[in-house]
Design a protein around this motif. Structure first.
Motif, PDB file in Angstrom:
ATOM      1  N   ALA A 368      -9.314  30.575   9.999  1.00  0.00           N
ATOM      2  CA  ALA A 368      -8.572  29.351   9.803  1.00  0.00           C
ATOM      3  C   ALA A 368      -7.059  29.594   9.786  1.00  0.00           C
ATOM      4  O   ALA A 368      -6.365  28.653  10.230  1.00  0.00           O
ATOM      5  N   LEU A 369      -6.619  30.505   9.208  1.00  0.00           N
ATOM      6  CA  LEU A 369      -5.168  30.897   9.372  1.00  0.00           C
ATOM      7  C   LEU A 369      -4.948  30.970  10.560  1.00  0.00           C
ATOM      8  O   LEU A 369      -3.581  30.677  11.157  1.00  0.00           O
ATOM      9  N   GLN A 370      -5.654  31.834  11.656  1.00  0.00           N
ATOM     10  CA  GLN A 370      -5.274  32.172  12.947  1.00  0.00           C
ATOM     11  C   GLN A 370      -5.167  30.595  13.590  1.00  0.00           C
ATOM     12  O   GLN A 370      -4.327  30.492  14.414  1.00  0.00           O
ATOM     13  N   GLU A 371      -6.129  29.854  13.591  1.00  0.00           N
ATOM     14  CA  GLU A 371      -5.966  28.435  13.947  1.00  0.00           C
ATOM     15  C   GLU A 371      -4.921  27.726  13.500  1.00  0.00           C
ATOM     16  O   GLU A 371      -4.140  27.041  14.432  1.00  0.00           O
ATOM     17  N   LEU A 372      -4.589  27.770  12.328  1.00  0.00           N
ATOM     18  CA  LEU A 372      -3.415  27.076  11.888  1.00  0.00           C
ATOM     19  C   LEU A 372      -2.014  27.576  12.496  1.00  0.00           C
ATOM     20  O   LEU A 372      -1.257  26.806  13.058  1.00  0.00           O
ATOM     21  N   VAL A 373      -1.774  28.944  12.480  1.00  0.00           N
ATOM     22  CA  VAL A 373      -0.572  29.425  13.072  1.00  0.00           C
ATOM     23  C   VAL A 373      -0.347  29.104  14.390  1.00  0.00           C
ATOM     24  O   VAL A 373       0.605  28.942  15.107  1.00  0.00           O
ATOM     25  N   HIS A 374      -1.468  29.324  15.412  1.00  0.00           N
ATOM     26  CA  HIS A 374      -1.640  29.109  16.517  1.00  0.00           C
ATOM     27  C   HIS A 374      -1.243  27.809  16.850  1.00  0.00           C
ATOM     28  O   HIS A 374      -0.661  27.430  18.202  1.00  0.00           O
ATOM     29  N   GLY A 375      -1.412  26.655  16.016  1.00  0.00           N
ATOM     30  CA  GLY A 375      -1.035  25.485  16.322  1.00  0.00           C
ATOM     31  C   GLY A 375       0.425  25.278  15.869  1.00  0.00           C
ATOM     32  O   GLY A 375       0.726  23.912  15.992  1.00  0.00           O
ATOM     33  N   GLY A 376       1.235  26.127  15.377  1.00  0.00           N
ATOM     34  CA  GLY A 376       2.543  25.835  15.156  1.00  0.00           C
ATOM     35  C   GLY A 376       2.654  25.648  13.808  1.00  0.00           C
ATOM     36  O   GLY A 376       3.943  25.336  13.439  1.00  0.00           O
ATOM     37  N   SER A 377       1.786  25.787  12.732  1.00  0.00           N
ATOM     38  CA  SER A 377       2.033  25.653  11.408  1.00  0.00           C
ATOM     39  C   SER A 377       1.729  26.884  10.604  1.00  0.00           C
ATOM     40  O   SER A 377       1.679  27.864  11.092  1.00  0.00           O
ATOM     41  N   SER A 378       2.220  26.719   9.368  1.00  0.00           N
ATOM     42  CA  SER A 378       2.340  27.872   8.528  1.00  0.00           C
ATOM     43  C   SER A 378       2.151  27.314   6.910  1.00  0.00           C
ATOM     44  O   SER A 378       2.190  26.281   6.672  1.00  0.00           O
ATOM     45  N   LEU A 379       1.828  28.407   6.029  1.00  0.00           N
ATOM     46  CA  LEU A 379       1.627  28.162   4.852  1.00  0.00           C
ATOM     47  C   LEU A 379       2.976  28.411   4.120  1.00  0.00           C
ATOM     48  O   LEU A 379       3.885  28.478   4.692  1.00  0.00           O
ATOM     49  N   GLY A 380       2.892  27.880   2.690  1.00  0.00           N
ATOM     50  CA  GLY A 380       4.371  28.201   2.063  1.00  0.00           C
ATOM     51  C   GLY A 380       4.386  29.563   1.710  1.00  0.00           C
ATOM     52  O   GLY A 380       3.643  30.330   1.771  1.00  0.00           O
ATOM     53  N   ARG A 381       5.509  29.771   1.045  1.00  0.00           N
ATOM     54  CA  ARG A 381       5.895  31.245   0.501  1.00  0.00           C
ATOM     55  C   ARG A 381       4.751  31.704  -0.354  1.00  0.00           C
ATOM     56  O   ARG A 381       4.678  30.910  -1.236  1.00  0.00           O
ATOM     57  N   LYS A 382       4.632  32.944  -0.374  1.00  0.00           N
ATOM     58  CA  LYS A 382       3.972  33.644  -1.435  1.00  0.00           C
ATOM     59  C   LYS A 382       2.506  32.654  -1.479  1.00  0.00           C
ATOM     60  O   LYS A 382       2.281  32.269  -2.595  1.00  0.00           O
ATOM     61  N   THR A 383       1.429  32.552  -0.711  1.00  0.00           N
ATOM     62  CA  THR A 383       0.536  31.793  -0.737  1.00  0.00           C
ATOM     63  C   THR A 383      -0.663  32.645  -0.547  1.00  0.00           C
ATOM     64  O   THR A 383      -1.664  32.225  -1.144  1.00  0.00           O
ATOM     65  N   THR A 384      -0.681  33.883  -0.078  1.00  0.00           N
ATOM     66  CA  THR A 384      -1.871  34.664   0.245  1.00  0.00           C
ATOM     67  C   THR A 384      -1.711  36.056  -0.236  1.00  0.00           C
ATOM     68  O   THR A 384      -0.327  36.547  -0.381  1.00  0.00           O
TER      69      THR A 384
END
Length: 399
Positions: A368-384
């Motif tokens: 899910a993270l890979q799909e998210l970042v390949h779509g140009g988005s990211s999570l907030g700081r210090k999330t994982t």
């Protein structure tokens, strides 16, 4: 050593692997002339390794620095070393470090009953290469400080952890057919083996294959951002020491970094949530069940004896997820960074809350993270929080 043709694994189907670009600008990963400790001068390797710098509290760092003049922690910041010039160059001159011919390395790390292999190589960092994806935001001041440290110390003293799921033509998680074991370190905390891969055919095969990969930055976002900034500043690619974890062969442990914060800040999160529902949580096991079922834009707030699942409003920018929204609310309420603690162990949080509150974030997953970042988005700081992290000092790299 067995020839490359005998060590091939063939194409492995991996569910969840992202699609690859039709054309690649070139290899992502290259061999490099690694620096390794000479135990005759520096002492046993086990006494020179250290956890990643972000894992060290002040007392542990102080103890490490006092334990040996060659412990790798001395290379983390210029102020940790009082000698003239760069410490890494002095260590080379003294024979404490020796430099290999260009190689890849496989580090086998056994810790807490878990075995993980890391492929160590030199990552090419370019301003226009979209194959390397951070998944969290960074603090600009920390990026500036990190770039200054890297350029001052002149060494990569620990690798940036990247996660990969695309097939490799050589099964480097079984390094014996591909190279030779050159280091072994063991103490009461871990067992580490370092394998050097320097056969020209192996180096070529892995280098060429890396061009079709996409790496997810798992740990070391500020170091990667610092080197990327240098590449943008100079208009030329820069490089960085990385440790690749093959999540398809040896899945990493990926957890959310939950927030422990003042009760007033948690109450503000509850007040600002568009939707909320009360839930019954009686123990740590109940927390784990609810956290595992949370959606991407949900969070569990435990405050004043009540437990509430909140729905966060949809993101309006490229930074997404409940963690980013919670942090925005908490900062807007005036809560400082020093008043928020970030913890990956939900059970430990539940048992030690005391007079504070907690915001538990949903469990992240690598595909899910890979799909998210390949779509140009990211999570907030210090999330994982990715585990295990490679130890510092197994192999170093001159900058």
């Amino acid at each position: 050593m067995r020839r490359v043709e005998d060590a091939r694994t063939g194409t492995r189907a991996r569910p969840g692997s992202p699609s690859r670009p039709a054309e690649s600008p070139g290899p992502l990963l290259r061999p490099f002339p690694g620096l390794r400790y000479d135990p005759v001068v520096a002492g046993p390797l086990a006494s020179l390794l250290a956890p990643p710098h972000t894992e060290l509290d002040r007392s542990t760092r102080t103890a490490l620095l006092a334990s040996s003049r060659y412990v790798v922690t001395h290379l983390e910041r210029p102020e940790y070393d009082a000698g003239p010039g760069r410490a890494v160059q002095r260590w080379l001159d003294e024979g404490a470090l020796v430099q290999d011919e260009p190689s890849f390395y496989v580090v086998r790390q056994e810790q807490d009953g878990r075995v993980q292999h890391f492929l160590m190589g030199q990552l090419d960092v370019s301003a226009h290469d979209d194959r390397v994806h951070p998944h969290e935001g960074v603090f600009e001041q920390a990026v500036t400080a990190r770039l200054e440290r890297l350029e001052t110390t002149g060494v990569d003293s620990e690798p940036v952890l990247v996660v990969d799921r695309h097939p490799w033509p050589l099964s480097w998680t079984d390094p014996a057919p591909l190279g030779r074991r050159v280091e072994v370190a063991e103490n009461d905390r871990c067992h580490v083996e370092v394998w050097q891969l320097d056969d020209p055919d192996v180096l070529t095969e892995l280098t060429v294959a890396s061009a079709t990969h996409r790496f997810l930055i798992a740990d070391g976002h500020h170091r990667h951002a610092a080197v990327l900034r240098a590449a943008q500043r100079d208009g030329t690619p820069h490089s960085l020491l990385v440790a690749v974890a093959d999540d398809a062969i040896e899945p990493v442990d990926l957890r959310a970094l939950h927030r422990v914060l003042p009760r007033a800040a948690a109450q503000e999160v509850l007040r600002r949530a568009p939707r909320r529902r009360d839930v019954v949580v009686k123990n740590a096991a109940g927390v784990a069940l609810i956290v595992d079922a949370l959606g991407f834009e949900q969070a569990l707030v435990v405050c004043d004896g009540a437990s509430v699942v909140v729905e966060c409003p949809p993101a309006t920018g490229t930074t997404v997820g409940s963690g980013a929204w919670v942090d925005t609310v908490v900062r807007g309420f005036g809560t400082g960074n020093s008043d928020v603690r970030y913890r990956p162990d939900a059970s430990a949080i539940w048992s030690t809350l005391g007079d504070r509150a907690a915001v538990f974030l949903p469990k992240p997953r690598v595909p899910a993270l890979q799909e998210l970042v390949h779509g140009g988005s990211s999570l907030g700081r210090k999330t994982t929080s990715f585990r295990p992290k490679p130890l510092a000092g197994t192999v170093l790299r001159l900058r």
